[in-house]
Motif scaffolding. Structure first.
Motif, mmCIF file in Angstrom:
data_model
loop_
_atom_site.group_PDB
_atom_site.id
_atom_site.type_symbol
_atom_site.label_atom_id
_atom_site.label_comp_id
_atom_site.label_asym_id
_atom_site.label_seq_id
_atom_site.Cartn_x
_atom_site.Cartn_y
_atom_site.Cartn_z
ATOM 1 N N THR A 196 -2.861 1.240 0.571
ATOM 2 C CA THR A 196 -3.655 0.305 1.365
ATOM 3 C C THR A 196 -4.732 -0.360 0.519
ATOM 4 O O THR A 196 -4.971 -1.579 0.616
ATOM 5 N N TYR A 197 -5.370 0.430 -0.306
ATOM 6 C CA TYR A 197 -6.405 -0.100 -1.205
ATOM 7 C C TYR A 197 -5.809 -1.111 -2.187
ATOM 8 O O TYR A 197 -6.379 -2.194 -2.416
ATOM 9 N N LEU A 198 -4.652 -0.796 -2.773
ATOM 10 C CA LEU A 198 -4.038 -1.681 -3.749
ATOM 11 C C LEU A 198 -3.575 -2.985 -3.094
ATOM 12 O O LEU A 198 -3.744 -4.074 -3.659
ATOM 13 N N VAL A 199 -2.984 -2.878 -1.909
ATOM 14 C CA VAL A 199 -2.514 -4.072 -1.215
ATOM 15 C C VAL A 199 -3.683 -4.981 -0.861
ATOM 16 O O VAL A 199 -3.613 -6.214 -1.007
ATOM 17 N N SER A 200 -4.782 -4.385 -0.410
ATOM 18 C CA SER A 200 -5.913 -5.176 0.069
ATOM 19 C C SER A 200 -6.752 -5.742 -1.064
ATOM 20 O O SER A 200 -7.122 -6.931 -1.042
ATOM 21 N N PHE A 201 -7.072 -4.917 -2.066
ATOM 22 C CA PHE A 201 -8.061 -5.332 -3.058
ATOM 23 C C PHE A 201 -7.468 -5.643 -4.429
ATOM 24 O O PHE A 201 -8.165 -6.229 -5.269
ATOM 25 N N GLN A 202 -6.231 -5.250 -4.667
ATOM 26 C CA GLN A 202 -5.582 -5.653 -5.907
ATOM 27 C C GLN A 202 -4.687 -6.870 -5.684
ATOM 28 O O GLN A 202 -4.749 -7.846 -6.438
ATOM 29 N N ASN A 203 -3.879 -6.804 -4.623
ATOM 30 C CA ASN A 203 -3.026 -7.942 -4.297
ATOM 31 C C ASN A 203 -3.731 -8.983 -3.433
ATOM 32 O O ASN A 203 -3.199 -10.080 -3.226
ATOM 33 N N LEU A 204 -4.912 -8.618 -2.886
ATOM 34 C CA LEU A 204 -5.703 -9.505 -2.030
ATOM 35 C C LEU A 204 -4.940 -9.960 -0.790
ATOM 36 O O LEU A 204 -5.195 -11.036 -0.245
ATOM 37 N N ASN A 205 -4.015 -9.118 -0.334
ATOM 38 C CA ASN A 205 -3.268 -9.402 0.896
ATOM 39 C C ASN A 205 -3.908 -8.593 2.023
ATOM 40 O O ASN A 205 -3.438 -7.516 2.389
ATOM 41 N N PHE A 206 -4.985 -9.123 2.561
ATOM 42 C CA PHE A 206 -5.769 -8.369 3.528
ATOM 43 C C PHE A 206 -5.035 -8.217 4.858
ATOM 44 O O PHE A 206 -5.227 -7.228 5.556
ATOM 45 N N GLY A 207 -4.213 -9.181 5.220
ATOM 46 C CA GLY A 207 -3.460 -9.059 6.466
ATOM 47 C C GLY A 207 -2.538 -7.862 6.455
ATOM 48 O O GLY A 207 -2.484 -7.084 7.418
ATOM 49 N N GLU A 208 -1.807 -7.671 5.370
ATOM 50 C CA GLU A 208 -0.928 -6.506 5.258
ATOM 51 C C GLU A 208 -1.741 -5.221 5.164
ATOM 52 O O GLU A 208 -1.340 -4.177 5.687
#
Length: 312
Positions: free
Chosen positions: A271-283
Motif C-alpha cells: 500500500t505504501y509503495l503504490v501510494s507514495f512510490q507509484n503515486l497512485n493514490f486511488g489504488e
C-alpha cells in the motif's frame, strides 16, 4: 395551634425559580461539554479520513495522470490483477497465523505465571511491558543486530555451538523463513499486551474454584484446562483480536529488516509503495479499504469463535 402540621405538596417545575432552572440546565449539559473535545478528535482524525478513503477509492487519483476522475471499481480490479499483491497477501496471512498463534500461546503462559503473587512480580510486569512500549521501527533496528548476516548475534551463537560452519543470510533467501523470523520480532512486541489482557481475565477467577478442584483431585493441568482456559476466554478473545489487527497491518518490522523485497513484503508495504512510490493514490485508497474490511471481518470472526460470556 401547637403541634399542627400544614399539608405540603411537591413543588412543580413551573414553580421553580429561573435561577434554579438555569443551574439545572447547566448541569445537564456538563457531560456533553466534557465529551465534546474527544468526539471532535475522533471524528476529525478517524471518521473523516475513513469517509474520504471510501469515496476516493472509486476515483483515479494519480498525480502523474491528472485530473481526478471517477472509475468505479477500476482500482479494485487493478488490485486483484497485480501478481505482486497476491504474493504480499499470502505473506500477510503467514504473519497473521504465526503472530496470532505465538502471541496468544506465549501470552497465556506468561499470564498464568504472573497470576499468583511472588517476590519481584511487579518488577517483572514492568519489564514485560517494555517491548510493547517500543516503536516498531526501533524494534526492527534492535533485531537487525540479531539477524544480521555479518555480525548478527544469531549467527554468532550458531557458530559457537558448531551448528553452522560459517555466517549465513537468514532474511531474504527463503520466503517462509524470512516471514517467520520477521514475525518473531512482532511477536516480541505484541505478546506483552496479550499477556496483560489474559492476566486481567485471570484475576477475576475466584480462588475458591481452584481450591474446590484440588479437593476433588484435579491435577494442575486439569484445573488449567477446565477452569483457567474456559473462564479466561473473554481476555483471550481480546488478546487474539489485537494480535490479528497488529499482524494484518504489519509494516515497520518487515520494512526495516527486509525492505521492499517480495520475500517478506506485507500488504501494508505494498500500500505504501503504490501510494507514495507509484503515486497512485486511488489504488492505495482502495487497498487500504480492503485491508480495513478484512481486519473488521477477521476480528469479528475471532470474537464469534473464541469469546464467551462468563458469569461468576
Amino acid at each position: 395551634m401547637t403541634g399542627t402540621r400544614l399539608p405540603t405538596r411537591p413543588v412543580t417545575t413551573s414553580e421553580t425559580s429561573p435561577g434554579q432552572r438555569k443551574k439545572r440546565r447547566r448541569f445537564d449539559l456538563l457531560p456533553y461539554v466534557l465529551v465534546a473535545p474527544l468526539a471532535v478528535f475522533i471524528v476529525g482524525l478517524a471518521l473523516v479520513p475513513a469517509g474520504f478513503t471510501v469515496v476516493e477509492s472509486f476515483f483515479k487519483v494519480d498525480t502523474l495522470d491528472p485530473p481526478t476522475r471517477f472509475i468505479g471499481l477500476g482500482n479494485f480490479r487493478q488490485i486483484f490483477l497485480d501478481p505482486l499483491l497476491r504474493t504480499t497477501v499470502v505473506n500477510t496471512l503467514g504473519y497473521v497465523v504465526i503472530g496470532t498463534a505465538l502471541s496468544t500461546i506465549l501470552g497465556i503462559a506468561m499470564a498464568v505465571t504472573l497470576q499468583h503473587r511472588f517476590a519481584g512480580r511487579s518488577l517483572l510486569i514492568a519489564i514485560l511491558v517494555l517491548p510493547w512500549a517500543l516503536p516498531g521501527v526501533v524494534e526492527g533496528i534492535v533485531w537487525t543486530g540479531i539477524w544480521d548476516a555479518n555480525t548478527g548475534l544469531f549467527n554468532s551463537v550458531l557458530t559457537s555451538l558448531h551448528l553452522i560452519d560459517h555466517y549465513q543470510v537468514f532474511l531474504g533467501q527463503n520466503r517462509w523463513l524470512t516471514i517467520f523470523l520477521i514475525e518473531i520480532v512482532q511477536v516480541w512486541q505484541i505478546t506483552p499486551l496479550s499477556a496483560l489482557l489474559v492476566l486481567a481475565a485471570l484475576q477475576n477467577i475466584p480462588g475458591d474454584l481452584y481450591e474446590s478442584a484440588r479437593l476433588d483431585g484435579c491435577s494442575g493441568f486439569q484445573a488449567f484446562r477446565r477452569i483457567t482456559l474456559p473462564l479466561a476466554r473473554p481476555g483471550i478473545a481480546v488478546a487474539m483480536v489485537q494480535a490479528v489487527i497488529a499482524t494484518l497491518n504489519v509494516f515497520d518490522q518487515p520494512y526495516v529488516l527486509n525492505g521492499a523485497a517480495p520475500a517478506g513484503s506485507s500488504v501494508m508495504i505494498q500500500t505504501y509503495l503504490v501510494s507514495f512510490q507509484n503515486l497512485n493514490f486511488g489504488e492505495g485508497y482502495a487497498l487500504s479499504l480492503l485491508v480495513t474490511a478484512t481486519t473488521l471481518l477477521m476480528s469479528l470472526g475471532v470474537v464469534k469463535l473464541v469469546y464467551r460470556r462468563v458469569e461468576y
